[in-house]
Design an enzyme around this catalytic site. Structure first.
Site, PDB file in Angstrom:
ATOM      1  N   LYS A  55       0.533  -1.207   0.079  1.00  0.00           N
ATOM      2  CA  LYS A  55       0.069   0.257  -0.023  1.00  0.00           C
ATOM      3  C   LYS A  55       1.350   1.098   0.395  1.00  0.00           C
ATOM      4  O   LYS A  55       2.078   1.249   0.815  1.00  0.00           O
ATOM      5  CB  LYS A  55      -0.566  -0.175   1.114  1.00  0.00           C
ATOM      6  CG  LYS A  55      -1.972  -0.922   1.509  1.00  0.00           C
ATOM      7  CD  LYS A  55      -2.598  -1.086   2.841  1.00  0.00           C
ATOM      8  CE  LYS A  55      -3.850  -1.712   2.462  1.00  0.00           C
ATOM      9  NZ  LYS A  55      -4.964  -1.443   1.860  1.00  0.00           N
ATOM     10  N   ARG A  88      -9.751 -11.907   2.191  1.00  0.00           N
ATOM     11  CA  ARG A  88     -11.109 -12.739   1.643  1.00  0.00           C
ATOM     12  C   ARG A  88     -10.236 -14.623   1.759  1.00  0.00           C
ATOM     13  O   ARG A  88     -10.442 -14.954   1.714  1.00  0.00           O
ATOM     14  CB  ARG A  88     -11.721 -12.474   0.288  1.00  0.00           C
ATOM     15  CG  ARG A  88     -10.578 -12.342  -0.812  1.00  0.00           C
ATOM     16  CD  ARG A  88     -10.704 -11.392  -2.009  1.00  0.00           C
ATOM     17  NE  ARG A  88     -10.867 -10.129  -1.818  1.00  0.00           N
ATOM     18  CZ  ARG A  88     -10.938  -9.304  -2.782  1.00  0.00           C
ATOM     19  NH1 ARG A  88     -11.113  -9.602  -4.040  1.00  0.00           N
ATOM     20  NH2 ARG A  88     -10.963  -7.569  -2.661  1.00  0.00           N
TER      21      ARG A  88
END
Ligand code: BES
Ligand code: MN
Ligand code: ZN
Length: 500
Positions: A274, A348
């Site tokens: 990020k 996920r």
């Protein structure tokens, strides 16, 4: 400092006196008595402030004559018949926000109040809850707070509401759950990491009668948690899964509700790293797991007549020499394979193994997962609603209702069929699926991914809480920072659907 709350019969003396008025500046009996005692000072203050008793309005009278209190807070109820539990929580929040730095103690006098949207005892209990929730703050790491910056408000007495103490007893347990969640969310990632999360929650679980199961790395390797372990492998801190079980039904075989929380204790993005700006926010990427832990503490604390299992999937997503690479293929516990296109779509992956394992083990009829899963849900809904994806309309409606009554509000988003158009967006050339779709509909493809790990016949809802776990601004019943989102939602959902 936690606020101490009492429900005496009669209002004692305190530096702050909290009173109420309804629409049309109609004073409650206790407020009318105070107005007389002050020689109508209260009435004059109301006029001067153009206070009409509108819901949420407030006027403050300082140094009133004829009263022992240093200040009177007069709060607007609006139309009394519409003043429900949530309205009283918001009023309590006002009291806390206003008095936090100003008064050590307050007394609210509810005597004579009638015609409310809830029984008076409930009104008082929710006033207490709102006050306590809004008072919570985390000052552990602030060593240079000046005296006048330190919270003072420590005691709140709510008088004139018979039965309020009993009505507050379960709410107090829910409050403890919210506080645990907020603390876990607020503490930085050098304090809360998988093992320390487990230790903190375990310490609370024992005394509450929660049954605890912890999976370590070796156990997860044996079970074949390829997706979760793939995320964890770039971190020096080993992953954990903790399951908390509460059975208040008296029936050991009761079908449980299953809760699963994303507990990424820090999300750097991994090798798909990020940007630096704002990355510190990713300490709260474990907000789903924290909500599950808080909800389990709340349910066990108030001895809910339901069987509920809460599972927290805990990993740190870091880039190091052993980190997984974009393009790696992992085999999940379910046997399905995933091509990891983007290591930042880690939530996920972590959930897929935890959900499959917990469903196989506990055979729930309903499963909820809570996860700070996508930035895209913040683009869709901002910070007011969490996104809800559900494979069952009845479940979605029940969750929506629980959200409205608790203040943890949900907005339903679309979920497609297994194998349908949304699912095709995550087809992989090498494995059963890839872990990201296109930019568009990013929250939906994430939900579709999770749906592949929902067992046949299980009613399931995925709550994407990325926008609601942490707020830059204070709200009615939380300070800025961690909100505790999810705990009260789950508590109300369990009360409405599993305890009748
Ligand atoms: N933890 C983030 C989602 C998130 C973003 C939560 C901002 C709170 C605030 C999640 O793991 C993530 O990085 N998601 C990616 C998915 C993308 C790579 C498909 C995202 O939302 O950008
Ligand atoms: Mn991520
Ligand atoms: Zn994440």
């Amino acid at each position: 400092m936690t606020l101490s709350i009492r429900f005496p019969e009669a209002p004692g003396e305190a530096p702050a006196l909290v009173l109420f008025a309804a629409d049309g500046a109609t004073l409650t009996p206790a407020a009318a008595a105070a107005d007389r005692a002050t020689g109508s000072q209260l009435g004059r203050a109301m006029k001067a402030a153009a206070f009409t008793g509108k819901k949420g309005a407030m006027v403050e009278l300082l140094a009133p004559s004829g009263l022992a209190a240093e200040r009177v807070l007069l709060l607007g109820l609006g139309e009394p018949g519409k003043a429900d539990a949530r309205a009283f929580e918001e009023l309590g929040g006002k009291v806390a926000e206003h008095l936090q730095l100003k008064a050590a103690a307050a007394t609210a006098d509810l005597s004579g109040l009638s015609g409310l949207g809830v029984p008076l005892s409930e009104a008082a209990a929710h006033l207490a809850l709102g006050t306590a929730l809004r008072s919570w703050r985390h000052d552990r790491w602030r060593t240079t707070l000046k005296e006048e910056e330190k919270p003072k408000f420590a005691e709140f007495a709510i008088a004139g509401a018979p039965g309020a103490e009993a009505a507050f007893a379960p709410l107090k347990q829910v409050m403890e759950g919210v506080f645990l969640t907020r603390e876990l969310v607020t503490e930085p990632a050098n304090i809360i990491y998988p093992q320390s999360f487990v230790e903190k929650v375990e310490a609370m679980a024992g005394p509450l009668g929660l049954e605890v199961t912890v999976l370590d790395e070796a156990e997860m390797t044996r079970l074949g948690f390829g997706a979760l372990l793939g995320v964890a492998q770039g971190s020096a801190r080993p992953p954990r899964v903790i399951a908390l079980e509460w059975n208040g039904t008296g029936n050991a075989d009761a079908t449980p509700l299953l809760l699963v929380g994303k507990g990424v204790t820090f999300d750097t993005g991994g090798i798909s790293i990020k940007p630096a700006a704002g990355m510190e926010d990713m300490k709260w990427d474990m907000g789903g797991a924290a909500a599950v832990a808080g909800a389990m503490v709340a349910l066990a604390g108030r001895k809910a007549r339901a069987r509920v299992v809460g599972v927290c999937a805990l990993v740190e997503n870091m880039p190091d020499g052993n980190a997984q690479r974009p393009g790696d293929v992992v085999t999940t516990h379910s046997g399905q394979t995933v091509e990891v296109i983007n290591t930042d779509a880690e939530g996920r992956l972590v959930l897929s193994d935890a959900m499959w394992w917990a469903q196989s083990r506990w055979k729930p009829d309903v499963m909820l997962d809570l996860a700070t899963l996508t930035g895209a849900i913040i683009i869709s809904l901002g910070h007011e609603y969490a996104g809800m994806f559900a494979n069952d309309d009845g479940l979605a409606d029940a969750l929506k209702a629980a959200g409205e009554s608790s203040g943890d509000r949900l907005w339903r988003m679309p979920l497609g069929e297994k194998g349908g158009a949304y699912d095709k967006l995550t087809d992989s050339a090498i494995a059963d699926m890839k872990n990201v779709g296109p930019r568009e509909g990013g929250s939906i493809t994430a939900a579709q991914f999770l749906q592949r790990f929902v067992a046949e016949g299980v009613k399931w809802a995925h709550l994407d809480i990325a926008g609601t776990v942490w707020k830059a601004k204070a709200g009615a019943t939380h300070d800025k920072g961690a909100t505790g989102f999810g705990v009260r939602l789950i508590d109300r959902f369990v009360a409405a659907t599993r305890e009748r």
